[in-house]
Every structure is written in structure tokens, then in C-alpha cells.
Design a protein around this motif. Sequence first.
Motif, PDB file in Angstrom:
ATOM      1  N   LEU A 196     -40.116  14.299  34.587  1.00  0.00           N
ATOM      2  CA  LEU A 196     -40.757  14.092  33.676  1.00  0.00           C
ATOM      3  C   LEU A 196     -42.641  14.588  33.746  1.00  0.00           C
ATOM      4  O   LEU A 196     -43.055  13.688  34.550  1.00  0.00           O
ATOM      5  N   ILE A 197     -42.962  15.413  33.229  1.00  0.00           N
ATOM      6  CA  ILE A 197     -44.071  15.996  33.304  1.00  0.00           C
ATOM      7  C   ILE A 197     -45.406  15.587  31.605  1.00  0.00           C
ATOM      8  O   ILE A 197     -44.487  16.385  31.409  1.00  0.00           O
ATOM      9  N   PRO A 198     -46.249  14.274  31.048  1.00  0.00           N
ATOM     10  CA  PRO A 198     -46.665  14.438  30.235  1.00  0.00           C
ATOM     11  C   PRO A 198     -47.262  15.858  29.653  1.00  0.00           C
ATOM     12  O   PRO A 198     -47.400  16.535  30.499  1.00  0.00           O
ATOM     13  N   HIS A 199     -46.327  16.051  28.342  1.00  0.00           N
ATOM     14  CA  HIS A 199     -47.398  17.637  27.886  1.00  0.00           C
ATOM     15  C   HIS A 199     -48.653  17.545  27.864  1.00  0.00           C
ATOM     16  O   HIS A 199     -48.811  18.474  27.978  1.00  0.00           O
ATOM     17  N   TYR A 200     -50.088  16.503  27.987  1.00  0.00           N
ATOM     18  CA  TYR A 200     -51.237  16.604  28.507  1.00  0.00           C
ATOM     19  C   TYR A 200     -51.503  16.598  29.481  1.00  0.00           C
ATOM     20  O   TYR A 200     -52.982  16.256  29.473  1.00  0.00           O
ATOM     21  N   ALA A 201     -50.667  16.302  30.285  1.00  0.00           N
ATOM     22  CA  ALA A 201     -51.378  16.012  31.877  1.00  0.00           C
ATOM     23  C   ALA A 201     -51.795  17.533  32.274  1.00  0.00           C
ATOM     24  O   ALA A 201     -51.170  18.559  31.965  1.00  0.00           O
ATOM     25  N   ASP A 202     -52.138  17.427  33.199  1.00  0.00           N
ATOM     26  CA  ASP A 202     -53.195  18.618  34.197  1.00  0.00           C
ATOM     27  C   ASP A 202     -51.976  18.993  35.044  1.00  0.00           C
ATOM     28  O   ASP A 202     -51.805  18.320  36.195  1.00  0.00           O
ATOM     29  N   LYS A 203     -50.904  20.012  34.611  1.00  0.00           N
ATOM     30  CA  LYS A 203     -49.817  20.737  34.937  1.00  0.00           C
ATOM     31  C   LYS A 203     -49.823  20.728  36.798  1.00  0.00           C
ATOM     32  O   LYS A 203     -49.603  19.777  37.875  1.00  0.00           O
ATOM     33  N   VAL A 204     -51.148  20.812  37.086  1.00  0.00           N
ATOM     34  CA  VAL A 204     -51.084  21.874  38.654  1.00  0.00           C
ATOM     35  C   VAL A 204     -51.236  20.823  39.708  1.00  0.00           C
ATOM     36  O   VAL A 204     -50.879  20.329  40.339  1.00  0.00           O
TER      37      VAL A 204
END
Lengths: 179, 335
Positions: free
Chosen positions: B69-77
Motif C-alpha cells: 500500500l502507498i498512501p494517497h498523500y504520501a510523497d511517492k518517490v
Amino acid sequence: MPVIQIVFFSLLAIVAISTAIAMLLSRNAIYSALFLVLNFATVAVLYLTLGAPFIAVTQVTVYAGAIMVLFLFVISLLGAEKLPGYEPLKGHRVMALLLALVFVVELVLFVVYRNQMVGPMPVVTPEFASPKNIGVTLFTQYLLPFEVVAIILLSATIGAIVLTKPDKKRVTPFAQEKE
Amino acid sequence: MIDTGMVIEWIIKSLVLILGLTGGFAYLTWLERRLLARFQSRIGPNRAGPFGLGVPIADAVKAFLKEELIPHYADKVIFVLAPVITVVPALTVLAVIPWGEPLQMFGRQVSLYISDVNVGIVYIMAITSISVYGITLAGWSSNNKYALLGGLRATAQMISYELALGLSMVGPALVAGSLSLVDIVHAQQNTLWYAILQPAAFILFFISSTAEINRAPFDMPEAEQELTAGYHTEYSGMKFALFFMAEYIKMIAVSVIGSTLFLGGFDGPFVGQFPWLGPLYLIIKTVIWLMVLIWLRATWPRIRYDRLMSLGWKILFPFALLNVMVTAFVVALVG
């Protein structure tokens, strides 16, 4: 200089310069800080290839390890990662460009007017940059600059402690009477 | 000079180190669970394979198959990079550790270290100082208040204890007169182990290294009652496994470094006649150190956060400075 060395050095130089530019252009303070870390790391690799492992690991420990971690800590603690679009200090971009220009002119003048006696490169042994050699040179030949730096660092430390000390409310007899 | 044989030798040694550390991580989790269970009068995981030895394998398969899971508001890089940044320093810090005297293998002299640089201890300090980044960035990029607080706590704690850790490693370097770990082990063969010659540095190293790797009783960054899971709250699947792995590999790394600096490294009886015993002795010392760490976790409550900071800055740091000064005086007077 063999070709492979030139290729390697130019690769490092490209990485160093592009991370520096990316640090300046990034609109997110965390990314700026990370680009600066990459820049420091690249400079450390340059030192390593020049046969100075002690200076390289010191560079990583002090700059990448201590100073930039503090920067990151403060940025994420204050939530200050989004930089404002305007200039907080009026005219600092013009000043920065002017100073950069002065620096470049200085560099060019240095290259043009330096001592033109170019001899063969001195052969550097691994012992040259050993911690022992660096220590001996620091405490004999460069003792005065070393002590001056030590005093500056000490005063900076004391300054940081004094500045962060919480203000004590002064309760003087006079103030009590006024109340 | 560098020839093909040397390159192959380096690659093989690096692979052995990295695979050994990852395998060590898997079975360290097993050892910790079994030992903790014994400390708490339980049996522990004993079903998968003999003595539960299959449990780490099952865990690895589970971590691979779990949803990421990657949270929607996370800084993805940065969110994706952070676990990698955490693991790499943990895997590279042991490159300067000697595992034994040089051996004759396949018709060539093989030295049992990846690199014997003359700045070994400074290298270790450089790598430990970088290892903070992964945790800070994981906390920041998750965009979650628990993760951010955990990341900030971890950063503050690791910066504070790094000073005492670095200064405690200066003691052995001063006595041995070298920053190279090979020289430090040889110096201990000639005199006593530095745990005896440098007892203050040994205790300081033990405390501050335990704090540096966020182990109990200094595991504030993941205090679950206050912070859910700390900096890795938002991580799942393989990314969480990477954080887990980094933590346990750091445990192993700290134990190996401590054994090398203070417990004679690969030194032991008959190591002169049978050089193959060197790595074995170092592994035995490491396992004992690891068991003490697990024992501490089973028996000590977590220390309060403000106490943790004041212990680091007001007690350990001045003592470490004092130890360096006294050692330097004694070394200058005697030698």
C-alpha cells in the motif's frame, strides 16, 4: 591521464553540478536538502578517487551525516518543506547572481595569472593522506589556523546554547512594586 | 595491482557478506522469538520445521506475497526510496571488519576482509551517520502524524547517541594507535582485550550502540502505545520487511563491530595454528552479544523519552569525552 580516468571524473563532475543546480531549482525544501546530500556524497567520492580516504569519510560524516540530517530534521519538524514562490529577502537573487559572477571572474583570473611553472605532478603515496600525516600537519604547520577555527567553533557552540535558553522572567523588587 | 582474480575475490567476499547478513537476519528473528518465548515461560514458534527453523522462510514468503500500500498523500518517490536508503548502510558498514588471518585458498592468499582502509573507524562512523536518513525520510514521506513523530524521535535519538558512540570508538583507536580494524585486532592479540583495557569505552559503546539501533530499552521511535508503529506505520509487505531487515542487520553489525573493537575480534585460543577458527570465534562472540541484546529486551522496560535524551547528552557524552581525554593522557605518558 588515461581516458577511463577522464570519463570517471567528468561523470562525477556532471553529477556534482547537476545535483547542485537541482538543489537550487527544487521547490520542495526536503528535495533540496537531499540533492545537497547527494552533492556532498559526490564530492566525497571525488576525494576518494584523488587518494584521500580520510577527508572523504570525514566529509560524509560531518556534512552528509551531521549537518544535513539536522537540516532535514528542522525542515520536517517545522513543516517548512513548501517554499514560498516570492523572495522573502528583497533582491537576494540579484545579489546571488552578482556574487556568483564575481566568483567566476576570480576563478578565471586565478587560472590565467597563477604561477605558470607547471612541473610534473608530485607522486602521492597512500601515506600522504593518512590520518597520521593529516594530524601531524594540522598540529605543526597549520597550528594557528587550527586554533582559530577551534575558537570560532567554541564561540558558535556557546552562542547556540545562549540563544536557545528560555527567557527567565525577571522578578525584580521594582517590578513587583509596580504591579 | 588489480587483476581479474582480485576482482572475482572481491565480488565473492561481498556476496558472502551480504548473503550472510541477510541469512543472519532471518535466523536472528527466529532466535529472538525463541529466546523471548523462553524468557516469558512460553514455547515460541516451533511448528514449521524442526525447532521452528522454517518460520523465517514462511515469513519471507508472506512478506513477498502481501499487498503493497502507498498512501494517497504520501510523497511517492521518497516513500519508495526510504526502505532502500535504510538497508544499504546496514549492509555496507561491515566491509572494514576482518574475519580472520589471511588464508591460502585456490592457490592464492585470501585476506578475510573486503577492505583494510587506514580509516576503518571513521568509515564506520560515516556509515552510521548516514543510516539516519532512511528513517527520517520514511517518517516524513508517509504524511502521517505517527510516522512523522516516530521519524523525528529516531532522528533526535540517533544524532544524540552518535556522539557518545563515536567517542567510545576513539578509545580503542588511541590504545591501538591505528584507525584500521585489522591493526586494532592485532594490537589486542598482543595485549589484553579492550573490554578490559578500556572498560568505560566498552560500556559506553554498548549503551550508545543499543540506542543507535533503536533496540529496547531505547526503542522509543516505535513505541507502539504512543506512536502505533513509529516511522514505518504506513509501510506494508516487502517495504516493511526491508525496514525490519535493516533493524536486525544493524543489530548484527553493531555486535560484530563491538566484538572486533572490544572482545578481540577473531582472536581466540589456537587461532595462530588453525586460521579457520578466526571467523568461527568472531561469530560466537557476535551471537553472545546478540543474545545479551535480546535478554535486555526481554527484561527491561522502555526508558522515557526525556530521560533518554538527558542520558545521552548529560551522562554518556561527558563520560565519553572524559574517557577520551584520560586515555589520550595515559597513552601519551606510557607510550
